[in-house]
Motif scaffolding. Structure first.
Motif, PDB file in Angstrom:
ATOM      1  N   SER A 261     -11.068   2.176   2.901  1.00 50.09           N
ATOM      2  CA  SER A 261     -10.948   1.678   4.201  1.00 50.09           C
ATOM      3  C   SER A 261     -11.334   2.832   5.178  1.00 50.09           C
ATOM      4  O   SER A 261     -10.883   3.973   5.135  1.00 50.09           O
TER       5      SER A 261
ATOM      6  N   THR B 282     -13.459  -1.248   3.740  1.00 49.96           N
ATOM      7  CA  THR B 282     -13.087  -2.179   4.473  1.00 49.96           C
ATOM      8  C   THR B 282     -12.648  -1.643   5.746  1.00 49.96           C
ATOM      9  O   THR B 282     -12.543  -0.466   6.030  1.00 49.96           O
TER      10      THR B 282
ATOM     11  N   VAL C 113     -10.638  -1.558   9.187  1.00 52.69           N
ATOM     12  CA  VAL C 113      -9.373  -1.558   9.715  1.00 52.69           C
ATOM     13  C   VAL C 113      -9.072  -1.327  11.271  1.00 52.69           C
ATOM     14  O   VAL C 113      -9.834  -0.348  11.750  1.00 52.69           O
TER      15      VAL C 113
ATOM     16  N   CYS D 125      -7.246  -1.436   0.990  1.00 50.05           N
ATOM     17  CA  CYS D 125      -7.176  -0.272   1.651  1.00 50.05           C
ATOM     18  C   CYS D 125      -7.395   1.090   1.025  1.00 50.05           C
ATOM     19  O   CYS D 125      -7.441   1.953   1.492  1.00 50.05           O
TER      20      CYS D 125
ATOM     21  N   LEU E  78      -2.983   2.926   6.922  1.00 51.04           N
ATOM     22  CA  LEU E  78      -3.435   2.551   5.958  1.00 51.04           C
ATOM     23  C   LEU E  78      -4.816   2.682   5.585  1.00 51.04           C
ATOM     24  O   LEU E  78      -5.439   2.172   4.461  1.00 51.04           O
ATOM     25  N   SER E  79      -5.602   3.484   6.255  1.00 49.34           N
ATOM     26  CA  SER E  79      -7.206   3.959   6.164  1.00 49.34           C
ATOM     27  C   SER E  79      -7.055   5.475   5.592  1.00 49.34           C
ATOM     28  O   SER E  79      -6.218   6.087   5.913  1.00 49.34           O
TER      29      SER E  79
ATOM     30  N   PRO F 121       0.977  -1.253   0.034  1.00 46.54           N
ATOM     31  CA  PRO F 121       0.046   0.099   0.025  1.00 46.54           C
ATOM     32  C   PRO F 121       0.797   1.374   0.226  1.00 46.54           C
ATOM     33  O   PRO F 121       1.609   1.622   0.806  1.00 46.54           O
TER      34      PRO F 121
END
Length: 564
Positions: free
Chosen positions: A121, A151, A153, A118, A229-230, A92
């Motif tokens: 997310s 998604t 997380v 991601c 990541l989000s 990512p």
């Protein structure tokens, strides 16, 4: 797929701690292969000779000697885990925003593609010791986000994290679990089934090599991965001192969207959320749709605007609504009084009253108009069918149905023939229950048929009790157990032999007999019919415009037709 760079980064992940910015700067300058060589030689590359790097090289060298990166890669392949590094298709790219704190690599275990998962997310974080309110809201966010194609997380811990993951899995969505230990180590152990479901529908992520156990510092370090990541982070429930606020701080540092769910002001586990909202660091969100609007595409992912419930009276014209508000609910009022209270003329009031009555808002009464009370939505009125039918009290004058079993509590009629199935009364107590006919214990057998003792508690000579339950005037019985009703006893209660009838003497058939009982029927008086309040028999005088509303109300009923 194993390459020299994969082995070099796997070795560096064993040597340095997760999130080590000094190692990140070294790898960014000379590459992972040259960094491994510098650590083995314990010599800083030219231009990087600092005291901090020199001290770190000693520690990294000791850890690197005991590592076997090739064995780590083989062990990961056997368990189904894989190592991705920057430049891989699954890496990512949003992690590049961490700069020197970017992970050297990530160990993954699961079926989902991390980079693709991601792209859309949201991180859902909160307290471990969550309340039932927080767990419910976290699961609701997990379900709502997954149903919208986003998604979830989180960190896989107790409380909010676990509830968010379960909600996502229940909705059939993808969830990403960021661990503070190796992907082959289950912590907490109670979430073994949860992690198994995440591997099937999502992926487990860790920057720690396999076999590494969690520590307090690693939990705080992995929070930066959750935020990176989000697209945005929502804090469901957090105290003033909470690890979720650490994740919120990383989200703000990365310039990511931050939302917070408000909670009860009496709950200390919501103080952290309230503080973020009060300091304008987080946006107040209450539904998954509002969070999607915060992190989604502007103009496309808009949350529905909550609307107040529409009431039928909202569509009424303004004059009609004013007339409806002027009609009382407890008493009746005439149209003139209603017109004055509503501030409209009499013709407008009469027209509005007719329309409202046809629509079911009003009831017409002999004295005017009265508004209907709407049914309460909280305590609805029970239907009439739910009430039991009224019971009619028994009429003592009606003959009893012979098929109906007798009531044992009713006194027995002396004129009724005895039941042949009943045992004869011997005047003695019941040998089995020692009770009389009234259900009371009678140890001495001194009670009569009604369960009451005689005046002196004695039986007659034949052992039979008095059928009426009453004693003689002096408390004695005659020889045959019957009460002296014709004067056969003397003043002492003894049998008067002179008063006995002559058995040879025939009864006089010409004697006077009892007069017949005439049945008298009283017809109930007919109730007088009340006068019709709306009768038009009397002539109504004309009313002038300066008459009072009360006087006009007495005249209006005579002018309008009958309800029938």
């Amino acid at each position: 797929m194993s390459t020299p760079e994969h082995e070099a980064r796997a070795a560096l992940m064993r040597a340095a701690d997760a999130g080590d910015t000094v190692m990140g700067d070294l790898v960014a300058q000379i590459g992972p292969t040259q960094a491994v060589q510098a650590i083995r030689e314990r010599a800083a590359p030219p231009g990087f000779a600092t005291d901090e790097l020199t001290r770190r090289l000693q520690t990294w060298h000791a850890r690197l000697d005991g590592s076997d990166p090739a064995a780590d890669l083989e062990a990961g392949e056997r368990t189904g885990a894989r190592l991705i590094i920057p430049g891989d298709p699954e890496w990512p790219t949003q992690l590049d925003a961490l700069g020197a704190g970017r992970p050297l690599g990530l160990w993954l275990h699961g079926t989902a593609d991390l980079r693709f998962s991601c792209l859309r997310s949201v991180a859902v974080v909160g307290a471990r010791a969550a309340t039932s309110y927080g767990v419910h809201v976290a699961a609701q966010f997990g379900v709502g986000l997954s149903e919208a194609g986003w998604t979830v997380v989180s960190g896989g811990a107790f409380g909010i994290d676990g509830a968010a993951h379960r909600g996502s899995l229940a909705a059939g969505g993808t969830t990403v679990v960021v661990l503070a230990c190796g992907v082959d180590y289950c912590y907490p152990a109670e979430h073994r089934s949860l992690f198994a479901g995440a591997r099937d529908q999502g992926v487990l992520v860790s920057e720690c090599p396999p076999g590494v156990r969690p520590t307090r510092a690693r939990f705080l370090i992995r929070n930066r991965l959750i935020a990176a990541l989000s697209r945005g982070t929502v804090v469901v429930e957090a105290a003033v001192r909470s690890g979720a606020l650490n994740t919120a701080g990383h989200a703000l540092a990365l310039d990511r969207h931050l939302g917070a769910v408000p909670g009860p002001i009496t709950s200390s586990l919501s103080d952290g959320c309230h503080r973020l909202i009060r300091e304008n660091k987080a946006v107040c969100v209450t539904t998954p749709e509002e969070m999607i609007e915060l992190v989604g595409v502007m103009g496309d992912d808009l949350a529905p605007v909550p609307r107040a419930p529409a009431l039928p009276r909202d569509s009424l014209p303004e004059p009609t609504r004013r007339v409806l508000d002027a009609v009382p609910t407890r008493v009746s009022a005439g149209p003139a009084t209603i017109a004055v209270a509503a501030g409209v003329d009499l013709n407008t009031a009469l027209s509005a009253l007719g329309s409202l009555a046809a629509a079911g808002y009003l009831d017409r009464t002999p004295n005017g108009w009265r508004a209907r009370r709407p049914a309460s939505p909280v305590y609805p009125q029970a239907p009439a069918t739910a009430l039991p039918p009224p019971t009619k009290p028994p009429d003592p004058t009606e003959p009893r149905d012979p098929t109906e079993p007798p009531d044992p509590t009713e006194p027995r009629d002396p004129t009724e023939p005895p039941d042949p199935t009943e045992p004869p009364d011997t005047g003695q107590p019941d040998s089995t229950s020692q009770r009389d006919f009234a259900g009371q214990p009678d140890p001495a057998g001194l009670q009569n048929f009604t369960g009451q003792p005689d005046l002196i508690g004695q039986r007659d000579a034949t052992g039979q009790g008095d059928a009426a339950g009453q004693g003689d005037l002096v408390g004695q019985r005659d020889l045959i157990g019957l009460q002296d009703s014709v004067g056969l006893q003397d003043s002492t209660g003894q049998l008067d032999s002179s008063a006995l009838p002559d058995p040879m003497k025939q009864p006089d058939s010409t004697g006077p007999s009892d007069p017949p009982v005439e049945s008298v029927h009283h017809a109930p008086a007919l109730a007088e019919k009340p006068p019709d309040p709306v009768s038009t028999s009397e002539e109504s005088p004309a009313f002038s415009s300066d008459a009072s509303p009360a006087a006009l109300d007495t005249l209006i009923p005579a002018a309008r037709p009958s309800p029938d």
